[in-house]
Design an enzyme around this catalytic site. Structure first.
Site, PDB file in Angstrom:
ATOM      1  N   ASP A 120      87.185  48.900  64.387  1.00 42.98           N
ATOM      2  CA  ASP A 120      88.107  49.924  64.872  1.00 42.98           C
ATOM      3  C   ASP A 120      89.543  49.409  64.872  1.00 42.98           C
ATOM      4  OD1 ASP A 120      88.501  51.859  67.957  1.00 42.98           O
ATOM      5  OD2 ASP A 120      88.842  52.406  65.847  1.00 42.98           O
ATOM      6  N   LYS A 125      92.942  49.799  59.458  1.00 43.92           N
ATOM      7  CA  LYS A 125      91.963  50.389  58.519  1.00 43.92           C
ATOM      8  C   LYS A 125      91.922  49.623  57.196  1.00 43.92           C
ATOM      9  CE  LYS A 125      91.673  52.731  62.058  1.00 43.92           C
ATOM     10  NZ  LYS A 125      90.788  52.110  63.082  1.00 43.92           N
ATOM     11  N   ASN A 130      86.772  55.935  62.216  1.00 45.59           N
ATOM     12  CA  ASN A 130      87.891  56.462  61.429  1.00 45.59           C
ATOM     13  C   ASN A 130      87.709  56.420  59.926  1.00 45.59           C
ATOM     14  OD1 ASN A 130      89.466  54.549  63.831  1.00 45.59           O
ATOM     15  ND2 ASN A 130      89.593  56.782  63.888  1.00 45.59           N
ATOM     16  N   GLU A 134      89.229  61.684  67.751  1.00 46.71           N
ATOM     17  CA  GLU A 134      89.196  61.729  69.213  1.00 46.71           C
ATOM     18  C   GLU A 134      90.155  62.788  69.765  1.00 46.71           C
ATOM     19  OE1 GLU A 134      89.429  58.959  67.394  1.00 46.71           O
ATOM     20  OE2 GLU A 134      91.187  57.790  67.865  1.00 46.71           O
TER      21      GLU A 134
HETATM   22  C1  LIG Z   1      98.689  49.767  65.999  1.00 50.55           C
HETATM   23  N1  LIG Z   1      97.265  49.619  65.955  1.00 50.55           N
HETATM   24  C2  LIG Z   1      96.537  48.759  66.652  1.00 50.55           C
HETATM   25  N2  LIG Z   1      95.250  48.929  66.356  1.00 50.55           N
HETATM   26  C3  LIG Z   1      95.166  49.895  65.447  1.00 50.55           C
HETATM   27  C4  LIG Z   1      93.914  50.343  64.811  1.00 50.55           C
HETATM   28  N3  LIG Z   1      93.527  51.719  65.111  1.00 50.55           N
HETATM   29  C5  LIG Z   1      94.089  52.730  64.460  1.00 50.55           C
HETATM   30  O1  LIG Z   1      95.007  52.540  63.679  1.00 50.55           O
HETATM   31  C6  LIG Z   1      93.624  54.123  64.734  1.00 50.55           C
HETATM   32  C7  LIG Z   1      94.459  55.198  64.416  1.00 50.55           C
HETATM   33  C8  LIG Z   1      94.072  56.526  64.674  1.00 50.55           C
HETATM   34  C9  LIG Z   1      94.973  57.646  64.323  1.00 50.55           C
HETATM   35  C10 LIG Z   1      96.337  57.541  64.539  1.00 50.55           C
HETATM   36  C11 LIG Z   1      97.176  58.603  64.223  1.00 50.55           C
HETATM   37  C12 LIG Z   1      96.641  59.779  63.695  1.00 50.55           C
HETATM   38  F1  LIG Z   1      97.467  60.822  63.407  1.00 50.55           F
HETATM   39  C13 LIG Z   1      95.291  59.890  63.479  1.00 50.55           C
HETATM   40  C14 LIG Z   1      94.458  58.829  63.792  1.00 50.55           C
HETATM   41  C15 LIG Z   1      92.827  56.786  65.271  1.00 50.55           C
HETATM   42  C16 LIG Z   1      91.991  55.719  65.586  1.00 50.55           C
HETATM   43  O2  LIG Z   1      90.768  55.949  66.168  1.00 50.55           O
HETATM   44  C17 LIG Z   1      92.374  54.394  65.317  1.00 50.55           C
HETATM   45  O3  LIG Z   1      91.479  53.400  65.629  1.00 50.55           O
HETATM   46  C18 LIG Z   1      96.429  50.364  65.181  1.00 50.55           C
HETATM   47 MG   LIG Z   2      89.518  54.269  66.013  1.00 49.16          MG
END
Ligand SMILES: Cn1cnc(CNC(=O)c2cc(-c3ccc(F)cc3)cc(O)c2O)c1
Ligand SMILES: [Mg+2]
Length: 214
Positions: A141, A144, A170, A199
């Site tokens: 998670d 990506k 995701n 989510e």
């Molecule tokens: C900064 N950072 C630190 N860890 C991470 C890793 N997680 C993600 O990037 C992540 C992003 C989204 C998401 C964000 C924007 C959007 F418009 C749609 C979806 C959803 C998730 O469930 C995620 O796990 C990012």
């Molecule tokens: Mg996620």
């Protein structure tokens, strides 16, 4: 100075959730994300799929890549048998600081080891530094574009055994196309897609469950 979203999420937990009660911590975070501010937790809908995979796997050693505020860490840890342990990796120190407090508030800290750092650096140290043999379950998670390289790294480091489960969040949104292509076409994995939603939204997303065949 302005508070951050993770700090406001922690504030809601400390104000509304019952100490030592993981379910109330999960419920509080989901309510915060629905009523106040969206946050990138796996959430309640995909969280139920995560719960069912954890319970059917009944793992003793779990790896989580990407802690964020500790929502899925608490979800998984609350379902683990007494001797089981969960190692969770988080690159961002601000997220890690919040997650430690959420995990402690939920009372699952004895089952969880939160390690700060880059997954690509830490995975090769799992055996020697963290005393891990193999992982029964890995929840992906984090960034990506790290799902595929880190999966290959886990294979190379001998951290997966026949029957190890990879569960990836995701895979549709934001999407992990290279990872999906790999686990769905590699003879070393048996993959299954669990259709769900991003989510707290109506946008399609899902979890990919992949069994390592050895
Ligand atoms: C900064 N950072 C630190 N860890 C991470 C890793 N997680 C993600 O990037 C992540 C992003 C989204 C998401 C964000 C924007 C959007 F418009 C749609 C979806 C959803 C998730 O469930 C995620 O796990 C990012
Ligand atoms: Mg996620």
């Amino acid at each position: 100075t302005q508070s951050t979203r993770p700090q406001r999420l922690l504030g809601a937990v400390q104000k509304k959730a019952t100490r030592g009660n993981p379910r109330s911590v999960i419920q509080t975070i989901d309510q915060f994300c629905r009523q106040r501010e969206w946050a990138m937790n796996v959430g309640d809908e995909k969280g139920c799929i995560l719960d069912s995979v954890v319970t059917e796997t009944n793992p003793t050693t779990v790896l989580e890549l990407g802690t964020y505020c500790g929502y899925s860490t608490v979800r998984i840890a609350s379902l683990l048998p007494p001797q089981a342990r969960l190692i969770t990796l988080e690159f961002n120190p601000d997220f890690a600081r919040i997650a430690r407090q959420v995990i402690t508030w939920a009372g699952v800290q004895d089952k969880v080891e939160l390690v700060e750092g880059a997954s690509g650096d830490l995975i090769p140290k799992m055996k020697a530094q963290f005393g891990v043999n193999t992982f029964d379950l890995v929840f992906l998670d984090h960034w990506k574009d790290r799902y595929l390289p880190d999966t290959k790294l886990m294979e190379e480091c001998g951290l997966l055994k026949k029957g190890s489960i990879l569960l990836a969040d995701n895979v549709i949104c934001p999407g992990t196309p290279d990872y999906l292509e790999y686990v769905r076409n590699s003879p070393r994995y048996q993959s299954q897609y669990f259709k769900s939603h991003l989510e707290y939204t109506k946008v399609e997303d899902g979890l990919e469950k992949s069994v390592f065949l050895g």
